[in-house]
Enzyme design. Structure first.
Site, PDB file in Angstrom:
ATOM      1  N   SER A 118      35.504  79.183  81.197  1.00 15.84           N
ATOM      2  CA  SER A 118      34.034  79.626  80.342  1.00 15.84           C
ATOM      3  C   SER A 118      33.034  79.458  80.869  1.00 15.84           C
ATOM      4  CB  SER A 118      34.072  78.648  79.079  1.00 15.84           C
ATOM      5  OG  SER A 118      34.369  77.414  79.558  1.00 15.84           O
ATOM      6  N   GLU A 149      28.591  78.779  80.531  1.00 13.24           N
ATOM      7  CA  GLU A 149      27.434  78.396  79.757  1.00 13.24           C
ATOM      8  C   GLU A 149      26.066  79.104  79.938  1.00 13.24           C
ATOM      9  OE1 GLU A 149      27.458  74.289  78.945  1.00 13.24           O
ATOM     10  OE2 GLU A 149      25.204  74.177  79.496  1.00 13.24           O
ATOM     11  N   THR A 157      23.511  76.821  74.746  1.00 11.19           N
ATOM     12  CA  THR A 157      22.987  75.353  74.575  1.00 11.19           C
ATOM     13  C   THR A 157      22.065  75.596  73.370  1.00 11.19           C
ATOM     14  OG1 THR A 157      21.336  75.601  76.154  1.00 11.19           O
ATOM     15  CG2 THR A 157      23.391  74.688  77.062  1.00 11.19           C
ATOM     16  N   ALA A 196      17.761  70.030  71.745  1.00 13.88           N
ATOM     17  CA  ALA A 196      17.989  68.681  71.031  1.00 13.88           C
ATOM     18  C   ALA A 196      16.742  68.767  69.984  1.00 13.88           C
ATOM     19  CB  ALA A 196      17.768  67.431  71.722  1.00 13.88           C
ATOM     20  N   HIS A 231      26.306  75.411  71.042  1.00 13.64           N
ATOM     21  CA  HIS A 231      26.311  73.982  71.320  1.00 13.64           C
ATOM     22  C   HIS A 231      25.546  73.586  69.949  1.00 13.64           C
ATOM     23  CE1 HIS A 231      27.016  73.746  75.910  1.00 13.64           C
ATOM     24  NE2 HIS A 231      27.486  75.032  75.196  1.00 13.64           N
ATOM     25  N   ARG A 288      25.605  65.009  70.950  1.00 16.02           N
ATOM     26  CA  ARG A 288      24.406  64.174  70.249  1.00 16.02           C
ATOM     27  C   ARG A 288      23.122  64.912  70.591  1.00 16.02           C
ATOM     28  NH1 ARG A 288      22.496  58.534  73.041  1.00 16.02           N
ATOM     29  NH2 ARG A 288      21.700  60.193  74.384  1.00 16.02           N
ATOM     30  N   ASP A 292      19.813  64.644  73.267  1.00 16.82           N
ATOM     31  CA  ASP A 292      18.670  64.057  73.781  1.00 16.82           C
ATOM     32  C   ASP A 292      17.241  64.500  73.274  1.00 16.82           C
ATOM     33  OD1 ASP A 292      20.166  62.130  75.464  1.00 16.82           O
ATOM     34  OD2 ASP A 292      20.241  63.835  76.973  1.00 16.82           O
ATOM     35  N   ALA A 328      27.583  61.385  68.737  1.00 19.32           N
ATOM     36  CA  ALA A 328      28.373  62.789  68.636  1.00 19.32           C
ATOM     37  C   ALA A 328      29.547  62.596  67.816  1.00 19.32           C
ATOM     38  CB  ALA A 328      28.598  63.354  70.012  1.00 19.32           C
ATOM     39  N   TYR A 367      32.182  62.478  80.324  1.00 16.68           N
ATOM     40  CA  TYR A 367      31.637  62.049  81.574  1.00 16.68           C
ATOM     41  C   TYR A 367      32.367  61.240  82.686  1.00 16.68           C
ATOM     42  CZ  TYR A 367      27.567  63.260  78.469  1.00 16.68           C
ATOM     43  OH  TYR A 367      26.836  63.991  77.543  1.00 16.68           O
ATOM     44  N   HIS A 371      28.161  58.338  81.320  1.00 14.38           N
ATOM     45  CA  HIS A 371      26.904  58.670  80.694  1.00 14.38           C
ATOM     46  C   HIS A 371      26.036  57.780  81.318  1.00 14.38           C
ATOM     47  CE1 HIS A 371      24.039  59.277  77.489  1.00 14.38           C
ATOM     48  NE2 HIS A 371      24.035  60.475  77.599  1.00 14.38           N
ATOM     49  N   LYS A 419      35.372  59.878  69.892  1.00 12.47           N
ATOM     50  CA  LYS A 419      34.924  61.139  69.440  1.00 12.47           C
ATOM     51  C   LYS A 419      35.905  62.301  69.536  1.00 12.47           C
ATOM     52  CE  LYS A 419      32.122  62.523  72.939  1.00 12.47           C
ATOM     53  NZ  LYS A 419      30.911  63.015  73.884  1.00 12.47           N
ATOM     54  N   PHE A 424      18.027  67.719  88.163  1.00 15.50           N
ATOM     55  CA  PHE A 424      18.998  67.721  87.210  1.00 15.50           C
ATOM     56  C   PHE A 424      19.888  66.677  87.303  1.00 15.50           C
ATOM     57  CE2 PHE A 424      19.097  72.356  86.200  1.00 15.50           C
ATOM     58  CZ  PHE A 424      18.121  72.534  85.806  1.00 15.50           C
ATOM     59  N   HIS A 483      34.456  75.120  83.328  1.00 14.42           N
ATOM     60  CA  HIS A 483      33.410  75.644  82.322  1.00 14.42           C
ATOM     61  C   HIS A 483      32.203  75.648  83.155  1.00 14.42           C
ATOM     62  CE1 HIS A 483      30.834  75.794  78.813  1.00 14.42           C
ATOM     63  NE2 HIS A 483      30.076  74.956  79.460  1.00 14.42           N
TER      64      HIS A 483
HETATM   65  C1  FAD Z   1      29.416  70.110  78.269  1.00 18.14           C
HETATM   66  C2  FAD Z   1      28.136  69.629  77.775  1.00 18.14           C
HETATM   67  C3  FAD Z   1      27.386  70.302  77.329  1.00 18.14           C
HETATM   68  C4  FAD Z   1      25.828  70.241  76.607  1.00 18.14           C
HETATM   69  N1  FAD Z   1      25.073  70.747  75.955  1.00 18.14           N
HETATM   70  C5  FAD Z   1      23.844  70.263  75.585  1.00 18.14           C
HETATM   71  C6  FAD Z   1      23.334  70.816  74.772  1.00 18.14           C
HETATM   72  O1  FAD Z   1      23.478  72.322  74.369  1.00 18.14           O
HETATM   73  N2  FAD Z   1      21.736  70.529  74.169  1.00 18.14           N
HETATM   74  C7  FAD Z   1      21.650  69.528  74.503  1.00 18.14           C
HETATM   75  O2  FAD Z   1      20.405  68.765  74.239  1.00 18.14           O
HETATM   76  N3  FAD Z   1      22.281  68.562  75.389  1.00 18.14           N
HETATM   77  C8  FAD Z   1      23.403  69.057  75.860  1.00 18.14           C
HETATM   78  N4  FAD Z   1      24.179  68.169  76.649  1.00 18.14           N
HETATM   79  C9  FAD Z   1      23.740  66.894  77.085  1.00 18.14           C
HETATM   80  C10 FAD Z   1      24.206  65.870  76.038  1.00 18.14           C
HETATM   81  O3  FAD Z   1      23.555  66.020  74.975  1.00 18.14           O
HETATM   82  C11 FAD Z   1      23.712  64.466  76.813  1.00 18.14           C
HETATM   83  O4  FAD Z   1      24.102  63.944  77.708  1.00 18.14           O
HETATM   84  C12 FAD Z   1      23.491  63.458  75.621  1.00 18.14           C
HETATM   85  O5  FAD Z   1      22.626  62.112  76.265  1.00 18.14           O
HETATM   86  C13 FAD Z   1      24.679  62.806  75.161  1.00 18.14           C
HETATM   87  O6  FAD Z   1      25.368  63.445  74.437  1.00 18.14           O
HETATM   88  P1  FAD Z   1      26.861  63.377  73.914  1.00 18.14           P
HETATM   89  O7  FAD Z   1      27.434  64.236  72.841  1.00 18.14           O
HETATM   90  O8  FAD Z   1      27.560  63.035  75.007  1.00 18.14           O
HETATM   91  O9  FAD Z   1      26.734  62.146  73.161  1.00 18.14           O
HETATM   92  P2  FAD Z   1      27.667  60.848  72.715  1.00 18.14           P
HETATM   93  O10 FAD Z   1      28.885  61.031  72.823  1.00 18.14           O
HETATM   94  O11 FAD Z   1      27.156  60.403  71.455  1.00 18.14           O
HETATM   95  O12 FAD Z   1      27.135  59.727  73.825  1.00 18.14           O
HETATM   96  C14 FAD Z   1      25.970  59.370  74.006  1.00 18.14           C
HETATM   97  C15 FAD Z   1      25.817  57.896  74.539  1.00 18.14           C
HETATM   98  O13 FAD Z   1      26.209  56.766  73.505  1.00 18.14           O
HETATM   99  C16 FAD Z   1      27.283  56.136  73.860  1.00 18.14           C
HETATM  100  N5  FAD Z   1      28.112  56.173  72.595  1.00 18.14           N
HETATM  101  C17 FAD Z   1      28.753  57.165  71.948  1.00 18.14           C
HETATM  102  N6  FAD Z   1      29.134  56.870  70.724  1.00 18.14           N
HETATM  103  C18 FAD Z   1      28.964  55.671  70.457  1.00 18.14           C
HETATM  104  C19 FAD Z   1      28.949  54.569  69.411  1.00 18.14           C
HETATM  105  N7  FAD Z   1      29.932  55.139  68.331  1.00 18.14           N
HETATM  106  N8  FAD Z   1      28.710  53.459  69.342  1.00 18.14           N
HETATM  107  C20 FAD Z   1      27.756  53.180  70.682  1.00 18.14           C
HETATM  108  N9  FAD Z   1      27.590  53.866  71.606  1.00 18.14           N
HETATM  109  C21 FAD Z   1      28.247  55.034  71.521  1.00 18.14           C
HETATM  110  C22 FAD Z   1      28.136  56.784  74.872  1.00 18.14           C
HETATM  111  O14 FAD Z   1      28.785  55.705  75.744  1.00 18.14           O
HETATM  112  C23 FAD Z   1      26.889  57.275  75.639  1.00 18.14           C
HETATM  113  O15 FAD Z   1      26.248  56.343  76.684  1.00 18.14           O
HETATM  114  C24 FAD Z   1      25.644  68.547  77.117  1.00 18.14           C
HETATM  115  C25 FAD Z   1      26.397  67.693  77.863  1.00 18.14           C
HETATM  116  C26 FAD Z   1      27.591  68.097  78.565  1.00 18.14           C
HETATM  117  C27 FAD Z   1      28.357  67.387  79.155  1.00 18.14           C
END
Ligand code: FAD
Length: 275
Positions: free
Chosen positions: A7, A9, A40, A43, A68, A98, A100, A114, A136, A140, A156, A207, A257
């Protein structure tokens, strides 16, 4: 490699010129016949329309496409509305994140992580969407520890994800370890390796600093030694990334990907060496 697990992106272009350039990029990458393209989402919803427009255009061209969706800063109502629009467009794939917010914005919104977004999507739309989440292998950057991050990843997936895509990395062992640990913790969905081609050394350093991807010392030193010699950087990057992809696929990675950054050349070059 099975091309069905491949895939690519994009990010949604902000200008008419960018939209036109992406069309050209896409027509080149379409020749590789990827399983789907993903787009993407800024946020806080900053690219919401651009993400949708790009996905709709890709689907009209006959390819599957996954928007996304990042939940940070969003409310249940705003996310519900987005899901409704995607359903109306007959979109069946999502990458749920989630996200940023820019520094200074805090977290805001009604979703913290997330896993809450994945749960919400399942509660609202059942099995309509195939959901991918982020993983990650090198942790992360905000996680307390690799173990804690893994537990959060497992949570998740258990909330209803069908598959995961990793952050990019240049250390295949980190990926294999992560997959093994995730499987031991009960994860049995595919964990696709996220691949960032190397084409520009300063951009890559920037990055990687932000997202916590480690550039191995020897790779950094080599890149630095090429200075502004872009052709050498690209040739070296192609070798390093292709060799890692070969190792990943040979070691059982279910797919790749590619973070294309809306460019066709590097992804195409790697792909052509793999098939
Ligand atoms: C494939 C891919 C695509 C991406 N696409 C985008 C995009 O389109 N737009 C964008 O803005 N960003 C994007 N990102 C970046 C991503 O949004 C960031 O890395 C963000 O900081 C974390 O998102 P996440 O969904 O992994 O978060 P989460 O899974 O929520 O994790 C975030 C942090 O919180 C911690 N955590 C998770 N769940 C809990 C919980 N229940 N309690 C306590 N701590 C917890 C985790 O350990 C981690 O440190 C992408 C990243 C990847 C790998």
């Amino acid at each position: 490699m099975n091309p069905h697990n491949f895939s690519i992106e994009f990010f949604p272009p902000k200008t008419e010129e960018g939209t036109e350039k992406l069309r050209v990029t896409r027509s080149k990458l379409a020749e590789l016949n990827p399983k789907y393209f993903s787009v993407t989402f800024g946020a806080g919803g900053t690219t919401q329309q651009g993400t949708l427009d790009t996905v709709v255009e890709i689907r009209k061209e006959g390819f599957d496409a996954a928007p996304h969706l990042s939940c940070v800063g969003g409310t249940r109502d705003s996310i519900r509305q987005i899901l409704k629009t995607y359903k109306e467009q007959d979109i069946h794939r999502l990458v749920a994140l989630r996200g940023d917010l820019p520094s200074g914005y805090g977290m805001g919104g009604e979703f913290r992580y997330a896993n809450e977004l994945v749960e919400f999507i399942r509660a609202e739309t059942g099995d309509w969407f195939h959901i991918e989440v982020a993983a990650y292998p090198e942790m992360h950057p905000q996680a307390k520890s690799p173990q804690d991050d893994l537990q959060n990843f497992v949570r998740k997936v258990k909330a209803g994800a069908n598959a995961a895509i990793t952050q990019y990395f240049y250390n295949a062992d980190a990926y294999f370890q992560f997959v093994e640990n995730a499987q031991k913790a009960g994860v049995n969905v595919p964990i696709v390796a996220g691949i960032m081609p190397i084409t520009n050394s300063s951009q890559l350093m920037r990055f990687s600093e932000m997202c916590g991807a480690e550039i191995p010392r020897w790779v950094r030193l080599k890149l630095a030694s090429y200075g502004d010699d872009s052709a050498s950087i690209k040739a070296f990057g192609l070798d390093v990334v292709t060799q890692m992809c070969e190792r990943l696929l040979a070691g059982g990675a279910p797919g790749l990907h590619f973070y294309s950054l809306n460019q066709a050349a590097a992804t195409t070059a790697i792909w052509n060496r793999l098939v």
